[in-house]
Design a protein around this motif. Structure first.
Motif, short mmCIF file in Angstrom:
data_model
loop_
_atom_site.label_atom_id
_atom_site.label_comp_id
_atom_site.label_asym_id
_atom_site.label_seq_id
_atom_site.Cartn_x
_atom_site.Cartn_y
_atom_site.Cartn_z
N PRO A 1 52.48 36.54 44.91
CA PRO A 1 51.36 36.79 46.18
C PRO A 1 51.14 35.83 46.83
CG PRO A 1 50.29 36.97 43.80
CD PRO A 1 51.72 36.45 43.67
N PRO A 2 50.84 35.91 48.17
CA PRO A 2 50.34 34.78 49.20
C PRO A 2 49.21 34.09 48.55
CG PRO A 2 50.15 36.84 50.28
CD PRO A 2 50.47 37.25 48.84
N VAL A 3 48.90 33.21 47.86
CA VAL A 3 47.83 33.02 47.14
C VAL A 3 46.66 32.49 48.18
CG1 VAL A 3 46.73 31.01 45.78
CG2 VAL A 3 48.84 32.13 44.96
N ASN A 4 47.03 31.75 49.08
CA ASN A 4 45.87 31.26 49.90
C ASN A 4 45.41 32.52 50.98
OD1 ASN A 4 47.18 28.77 48.96
ND2 ASN A 4 45.47 27.86 50.18
N LEU A 5 46.25 33.27 51.27
CA LEU A 5 46.00 34.46 52.17
C LEU A 5 44.99 35.45 51.31
CD1 LEU A 5 49.23 35.22 53.97
CD2 LEU A 5 47.01 34.91 54.92
N ILE A 6 45.17 35.35 49.93
CA ILE A 6 44.40 36.29 49.18
C ILE A 6 42.79 35.54 49.06
CG2 ILE A 6 44.19 37.27 46.74
CD1 ILE A 6 46.38 38.67 48.33
N TYR A 7 43.00 34.26 48.75
CA TYR A 7 41.69 33.58 48.87
C TYR A 7 40.75 33.94 50.23
CZ TYR A 7 43.10 29.93 45.48
OH TYR A 7 43.16 29.16 44.41
N ALA A 8 41.47 33.84 51.41
CA ALA A 8 41.03 34.31 52.89
C ALA A 8 40.41 35.58 52.81
CB ALA A 8 41.92 33.65 53.82
N LEU A 9 41.11 36.44 52.53
CA LEU A 9 41.14 38.00 52.46
C LEU A 9 39.62 37.92 51.32
CD1 LEU A 9 41.69 40.82 52.92
CD2 LEU A 9 43.01 41.15 50.74
N ASN A 10 39.44 37.44 50.50
CA ASN A 10 38.43 37.30 49.53
C ASN A 10 37.16 37.36 50.47
OD1 ASN A 10 36.24 36.82 47.38
ND2 ASN A 10 37.79 37.59 46.03
N ALA A 11 37.36 36.03 51.04
CA ALA A 11 36.08 35.47 51.62
C ALA A 11 35.68 36.51 52.92
CB ALA A 11 36.60 34.18 52.46
N SER A 12 36.84 37.04 53.53
CA SER A 12 36.47 38.10 54.69
C SER A 12 36.24 39.44 54.00
CB SER A 12 37.83 38.24 55.54
OG SER A 12 37.40 38.89 56.73
N LEU A 13 36.39 39.78 53.07
CA LEU A 13 35.98 41.07 52.62
C LEU A 13 34.60 40.93 51.98
CD1 LEU A 13 39.14 42.36 50.52
CD2 LEU A 13 38.47 43.17 52.82
N ARG A 14 34.37 39.87 51.72
CA ARG A 14 32.85 39.81 51.21
C ARG A 14 31.73 39.56 52.44
NH1 ARG A 14 31.46 37.70 46.05
NH2 ARG A 14 33.59 37.44 45.00
N GLN A 15 32.53 38.88 53.50
CA GLN A 15 31.79 38.84 54.76
C GLN A 15 31.55 40.47 55.36
OE1 GLN A 15 33.58 35.70 57.07
NE2 GLN A 15 31.76 34.57 56.58
N ILE A 16 32.48 41.08 55.32
CA ILE A 16 32.55 42.57 55.92
C ILE A 16 31.45 43.26 54.99
CG2 ILE A 16 33.85 44.36 55.89
CD1 ILE A 16 36.46 42.69 56.40
N LEU A 17 31.48 43.02 53.58
CA LEU A 17 30.54 43.87 52.93
C LEU A 17 29.23 43.54 53.12
CD1 LEU A 17 32.97 44.91 50.07
CD2 LEU A 17 32.17 46.09 51.75
N ALA A 18 28.87 42.17 53.14
CA ALA A 18 27.63 41.67 53.44
C ALA A 18 27.21 42.13 54.66
CB ALA A 18 27.61 39.94 53.44
N GLU A 19 27.61 42.31 55.79
CA GLU A 19 27.36 42.89 56.84
C GLU A 19 27.15 44.30 56.60
OE1 GLU A 19 29.93 42.61 60.36
OE2 GLU A 19 28.30 43.30 61.76
N GLY A 20 27.90 45.03 56.12
CA GLY A 20 27.73 46.75 55.66
C GLY A 20 28.68 47.18 56.77
N MET A 21 29.47 48.24 56.28
CA MET A 21 30.34 49.12 56.97
C MET A 21 29.68 49.71 58.28
SD MET A 21 32.70 47.94 55.57
CE MET A 21 33.94 48.46 56.88
N ASP A 22 28.58 50.30 57.98
CA ASP A 22 27.90 51.13 58.90
C ASP A 22 27.38 49.99 60.09
OD1 ASP A 22 28.29 53.59 57.89
OD2 ASP A 22 26.59 53.67 57.15
N ALA A 23 26.89 49.00 59.67
CA ALA A 23 26.41 47.98 60.56
C ALA A 23 27.75 47.21 61.54
CB ALA A 23 25.36 46.68 60.15
N ARG A 24 28.86 47.13 60.73
CA ARG A 24 29.72 46.34 61.30
C ARG A 24 30.41 47.60 62.34
NH1 ARG A 24 33.07 41.99 59.92
NH2 ARG A 24 35.39 42.48 60.65
N PHE A 25 30.57 49.00 61.95
CA PHE A 25 31.01 49.80 62.96
C PHE A 25 30.08 49.74 64.20
CE2 PHE A 25 32.69 52.40 59.17
CZ PHE A 25 33.82 51.49 59.00
#
Ligand SMILES: *Cc1c(COP(=O)(O)O)cnc(C)c1O
Length: 388
Positions: A247-271
């Motif tokens: 697995p591309p280890v550092n991209l997975i780290y980055a994905l984890n950080a981004s998915l957390r930010q996305i979910l902290a915003e909330g999907m409805d708020a993000r849309f």
């Protein structure tokens, strides 16, 4: 930093400092306990971001094109019939990929700037017996938004599997994967998901998994075969390490950080944010007299805007906008390539980015001698953002 430029293209996009810092973390073993947790969380969060609670997520090194390859190679057997709801460049590519694995492919094409509706799809489905219908949520070559919820319902009712290429929309344009009967929803990391290029992300519904499990012939693509990937995804989600391809280890780290930010915003708020910013951007463009490629507002994507150049202005405008500090993309659709340009507004994009971009377009147009309404775009967008 005078040389700093704002990146406003349909991927890669501007990434948050948290995501970029995660890319720079020391790389660890792909079976280190911390990494196993990180990958396991990414799989869980992917289900939430895709709004696909019962689906099987796959996160694999590759680009969006590989995600398309993964969907097609696992779901198609030679002789299957597939229908591509085609809004432009990536619909053509999806047709090529489906054909490569032996599907007989038909395209349901709309004129440039338009999208097929439910009646068009129903008519096509009545005329042929298809096993799979694919569609592009946001067409990267036209900025057209397809009503995937309505079309997937029609395709599903006709007994087809539904595949949505969400690469230019996922995590920006509203997409309720499970509620909308989308069997395979695929995207790549570098667009509205907000992670540097290199990850393919997909969810497979129980129906898609069943189609895969019922195959008579082996998957012709070794790297894409989900027989190889399913045990890996299951292992990480159960907090165990496993190996098929590193697995591309550092991209997975980055994905984890981004998915957390996305979910902290909330999907409805993000849309809603993407929708609001896109509306402001379109208000600014319209005030400047720039015509968009989508036929009307209901077909305009919340993540990308495609605009025709005004009269006597050509593709050199893109370089001019770049000189004003904002990077935009030239045309992509072969038939109108020289006539229009594209602005991505997705991911971490905010109000200031919208105003900066419109300002750069106004200055670049003025520099080319196109002065008629070049001072009204930023103002109109401000009105839209303030709501007065
Ligand atoms: C960008 C894009 C792709 C291709 O993604 P790559 O990562 O460049 O391979 C496919 N489909 C759509 C709709 C896209 O916008």
């Amino acid at each position: 930093m005078k040389s700093r430029k704002l990146l406003m293209i349909p991927g890669p996009v501007e990434f948050t400092p948290e995501v970029l810092n995660a890319m720079g973390e020391p790389t660890t073993s792909h079976i280190a306990p911390d990494f196993i947790d990180c990958f396991g969380e990414c799989l869980e969060m992917t289900r939430e971001v895709f709004l696909a609670p019962s689906a099987q997520p796959f996160i694999v090194a590759g680009t969006g094109t590989f995600a398309m390859d993964m969907a097609a190679s696992n779901l198609i057997e030679p002789g299957d019939r597939a229908l591509v709801v085609n809004t432009g460049y990536f619909g053509d590519r999806m047709g090529d990929i489906l054909g490569r694995y032996g599907a007989e492919v038909d395209h349901l094409r709309a004129p440039i700037g338009d999208a097929a509706g439910v009646d068009d799809l129903q008519e096509a489905l009545d005329a042929g017996s298809y096993t799979l219908v694919s569609m592009t949520h946001v067409d990267t070559s036209t900025g057209v938004l397809t009503d995937v919820g309505a079309l997937a319902a029609v395709a599903k009712a006709a007994g087809c599997l539904t595949v949505v290429d969400g690469v230019c929309g996922t995590a920006g344009a509203e997409c309720r994967t499970e509620e909308w009967d989308i069997d395979v929803h695929l995207t790549a990391s570098q667009k509205a998901v907000g992670v540097p290029p290199g990850l393919a992300l997909l969810t497979f519904s129980p129906d898609a998994m069943a189609k895969f499990e019922g195959r008579d012939s082996p998957v012709a693509n070794y790297y894409a075969d989900i027989d190889n990937w399913l045990p890996i995804m299951q292992a990480y989600e159960n907090r165990g390490g496993a190996y098929f391809g590193t697995p591309p280890v550092n991209l997975i780290y980055a994905l984890n950080a981004s998915l957390r930010q996305i979910l902290a915003e909330g999907m409805d708020a993000r849309f809603a944010r993407h929708d609001r910013l896109a509306r402001a951007f379109r208000a600014g463009a319209a005030a400047m007299g720039l015509e968009m490629v989508p036929r009307d507002d209901s077909l305009a994507a919340p993540t990308l805007t495609a605009l025709y150049y005004p009269e006597n202005i050509d593709a050199s405008l893109c370089a001019g906008i770049g000189a004003e500090g904002v990077i935009v993309a030239a045309g992509l659709h072969a038939e109108i390539k020289e006539e229009y340009f594209r602005i991505g507004h997705m991911g971490d994009c905010n109000e200031s980015d919208i105003l900066s971009t419109l300002g750069a377009v106004e200055r670049a147009l003025a520099a080319e001698g196109h002065t008629c309404s070049t001072r009204s775009g930023v103002q109109a967008a401000q009105h839209a953002l303030i709501g007065d």
